[in-house]
Design an enzyme around this catalytic site. Structure first.
Site, PDB file in Angstrom:
ATOM      1  N   SER A 240       0.853  -1.179   0.000  1.00 44.23           N
ATOM      2  CA  SER A 240       0.000   0.000   0.000  1.00 44.23           C
ATOM      3  C   SER A 240       0.892   1.232   0.000  1.00 44.23           C
ATOM      4  O   SER A 240       1.919   1.264   0.670  1.00 44.23           O
ATOM      5  CB  SER A 240      -0.864  -0.018   1.251  1.00 44.23           C
ATOM      6  OG  SER A 240      -1.159   1.298   1.630  1.00 44.23           O
ATOM      7  N   LYS A 241       0.465   2.264  -0.769  1.00 45.27           N
ATOM      8  CA  LYS A 241       1.255   3.487  -0.818  1.00 45.27           C
ATOM      9  C   LYS A 241       1.316   4.138   0.554  1.00 45.27           C
ATOM     10  O   LYS A 241       2.223   4.880   0.861  1.00 45.27           O
ATOM     11  CB  LYS A 241       0.619   4.488  -1.787  1.00 45.27           C
ATOM     12  CG  LYS A 241       0.777   4.110  -3.227  1.00 45.27           C
ATOM     13  CD  LYS A 241       0.241   5.211  -4.106  1.00 45.27           C
ATOM     14  CE  LYS A 241       0.133   4.698  -5.542  1.00 45.27           C
ATOM     15  NZ  LYS A 241      -0.386   5.656  -6.453  1.00 45.27           N
ATOM     16  N   ARG A 242       0.301   3.863   1.325  1.00 42.99           N
ATOM     17  CA  ARG A 242       0.251   4.509   2.645  1.00 42.99           C
ATOM     18  C   ARG A 242       1.050   3.756   3.696  1.00 42.99           C
ATOM     19  O   ARG A 242       1.369   4.279   4.729  1.00 42.99           O
ATOM     20  CB  ARG A 242      -1.208   4.666   3.091  1.00 42.99           C
ATOM     21  CG  ARG A 242      -1.839   5.918   2.507  1.00 42.99           C
ATOM     22  CD  ARG A 242      -3.336   5.891   2.625  1.00 42.99           C
ATOM     23  NE  ARG A 242      -3.914   4.918   1.731  1.00 42.99           N
ATOM     24  CZ  ARG A 242      -4.130   5.144   0.434  1.00 42.99           C
ATOM     25  NH1 ARG A 242      -3.830   6.288  -0.087  1.00 42.99           N
ATOM     26  NH2 ARG A 242      -4.643   4.213  -0.330  1.00 42.99           N
ATOM     27  N   LYS A 243       1.315   2.470   3.400  1.00 41.88           N
ATOM     28  CA  LYS A 243       2.051   1.676   4.382  1.00 41.88           C
ATOM     29  C   LYS A 243       3.497   2.142   4.476  1.00 41.88           C
ATOM     30  O   LYS A 243       4.108   2.512   3.493  1.00 41.88           O
ATOM     31  CB  LYS A 243       2.048   0.209   3.952  1.00 41.88           C
ATOM     32  CG  LYS A 243       0.803  -0.535   4.343  1.00 41.88           C
ATOM     33  CD  LYS A 243       1.159  -1.524   5.460  1.00 41.88           C
ATOM     34  CE  LYS A 243       0.048  -2.528   5.677  1.00 41.88           C
ATOM     35  NZ  LYS A 243       0.025  -3.541   4.637  1.00 41.88           N
TER      36      LYS A 243
END
Ligand code: GLU
Length: 466
Positions: A240-243
């Site tokens: 995930s890009k947010r991870k």
């Protein structure tokens, strides 16, 4: 623009920080261009004015540079090409390949609901396609997708991928405010730049037939496509890009070298026999699209750490020096307190034993600080009355010898023999005395790096219990 030049591009949207997947995409494009002696273009796709941020543009560029990439010509900002996009939208309208659509949001919503209820794929019903609407403040421009036939893409990784035009929408190419949408802008910019090879994530695969149709309507050459599988995290899930693990900046902070990171990223989806370690020059020489793997690759933190450790002793002095400076500043240390030769000697010793540049700097505090302090538990454990008396003898002998690795090692070995103790019983108290801690290079290297005067001053003060 010469027809035979290979030209690739990286086209990030600056709506967030550069992540691993994006960096790998950039790297493949860059390596392929460099391998072929072609051009690599950087285009910032900043048409989403709300979400695009200058700080992200800067972060993306500095990360690309840090990993070792450069680009040909000026950076292209998509937002500055809107006039050209308008021209092409008008051209498509003029040649009958696009039309104004004034369907209201309510009508489109109603249509969507009906299609969902009928278990149909929701899409525009081409209501305005043949109505010859004049432009209005509310109307968007839609592309006339061919009603029949297939778009066939020869993807260099996925092979032949076929899309039926009957499955595609008449996509919007200009919004009501006149601005171009992503599909139109990307096609025009790639066409104008003469991009020959598009290498990008396979989340874009479904966009490709739409873009190919627009290119064909414009009579432009269709580039070669390579859609890369995603990168999976350690547990095999989509990254995930947010991870956290996707964020690039942290790898520098953790002490990864640029070459190590390039090496790691390239190997996430590309192989050259069984080779694991590559310099950037070797990657340029060996990278080819035929080595790409169609299956998704998984991040392996242990392997990442191993590659970094291996690269610590392989990369150029200038690379390790630059990282040493950066980490020193972050740890409030100043490597310029050392003379050039002393600094080179320190790095030479440390790069062979440290796994990361962060460790390398943290483990050099004893040399970079005039007074690094002493770890209390180490002092208690190692600076006992017995060890102090051995250290006293050693200090006296050290006054006399040549200050080099051989003679210092000779003194320590002789002290061990004389007192019938294991090397650690002498080396470790000596280390605590001269560095204030229990971790440093071999004792003779440590002493040489410190220099006679500083080593003896610290040693005498430790013996006296100061
Ligand atoms: N700007 C798009 C993105 O960041 C990439 C467009 C492309 O590669 O065609 O996802």
């Amino acid at each position: 623009m010469s027809g035979s030049t290979i030209r690739t591009r990286f086209a990030p949207s600056p709506t967030g920080a550069l992540h691993l997947g994006g960096t790998r995409t950039a790297l493949y494009n860059w390596l392929y261009a460099r391998h072929c002696g072609g051009d690599f273009i950087l285009r910032i796709e900043d048409t989403d004015r709300e979400r695009s941020k200058e700080e992200h543009c800067q972060q993306i560029m500095s990360m690309l540079r840090w990993v070792g990439m450069d680009w040909d010509g000026e950076v292209v900002y998509q937002s500055q090409r809107s006039q050209r996009h308008q021209e092409i939208i008008q051209k498509l309208l003029d040649q009958g390949d696009a039309y104004y659509c004034d369907c209201s949001p309510e009508r489109l919503e109603q249509l969507r609901k009906e299609q969902m209820a009928a278990k149909l794929k929701p899409r525009y019903d081409r209501h305005c396609r043949d109505r010859d609407n004049p432009p209005s403040a509310q109307s968007v421009v839609r592309f006339k997708t061919p009603l029949e036939g297939d778009v066939v893409i020869q993807d260099s990784l996925k092979g032949e991928v076929r899309f039926s035009n009957s499955e595609l929408d008449d996509l919007v190419i200009a919004r009501a405010d006149g601005s171009a949408t992503y599909h139109l802008a990307v096609v025009v910019d790639d066409m104008d730049a003469g991009v020959t090879h598009i290498i990008r994530g396979d989340d874009h695969l479904n966009n490709t037939p739409r873009q190919v149709n627009i290119l064909s309507a414009l009579g432009a050459d269709v580039p070669s496509y390579t859609h890369l599988p995603m990168i999976l995290d350690e547990s095999g899930r989509k990254m995930s890009k947010r991870k956290d693990s996707a964020d690039m900046a942290q790898y520098r902070e953790q002490g990864y070298l640029p070459t190590a990171l390039a090496n790691i990223l390239v190997r996430l989806g590309w192989a050259h026999g069984d080779d694991e370690l590559f310099s950037v020059e070797e990657l340029i020489q060996q990278f080819d699209l035929s080595g790409l793997n169609p299956a998704a690759s998984r991040i392996d933190p242990k392997k990442m750490a191993w590659v970094n450790q291996q690269q610590m002793s392989r990369v150029s002095e200038s690379e390790i020096n630059a990282e040493f400076d950066w980490h020193s500043a972050r740890q409030d240390l100043d490597p310029d307190v050392l003379s050039k030769p002393d600094r080179a000697a320190l790095i030479e010793v440390q790069r062979k034993r440290c796994r990361t540049v962060t460790d390398m700097v943290a483990q050099s505090r004893w040399l970079l600080l005039e007074d690094p302090g002493t770890d209390e538990s180490a002092r208690e454990k190692f600076l006992t009355p017995e060890s102090r008396s051995i250290l006293q003898e050693l200090a006296d002998e050290m006054e006399q010898v040549d200050w080099n690795v051989e003679s210092l090692k000779g003194l320590v070995d002789a002290a061990c023999e004389r007192h019938q103790v294991k090397p650690g019983k002498v080396a470790q108290p000596l280390r605590v005395a001269v560095t204030g801690g229990t971790v440093s290079p071999s004792i003779e290297d440590t002493l040489v790096l410190l220099g006679r005067e500083r080593a003896l001053r610290r040693l005498r003060s430790a013996i006296s219990g100061a």
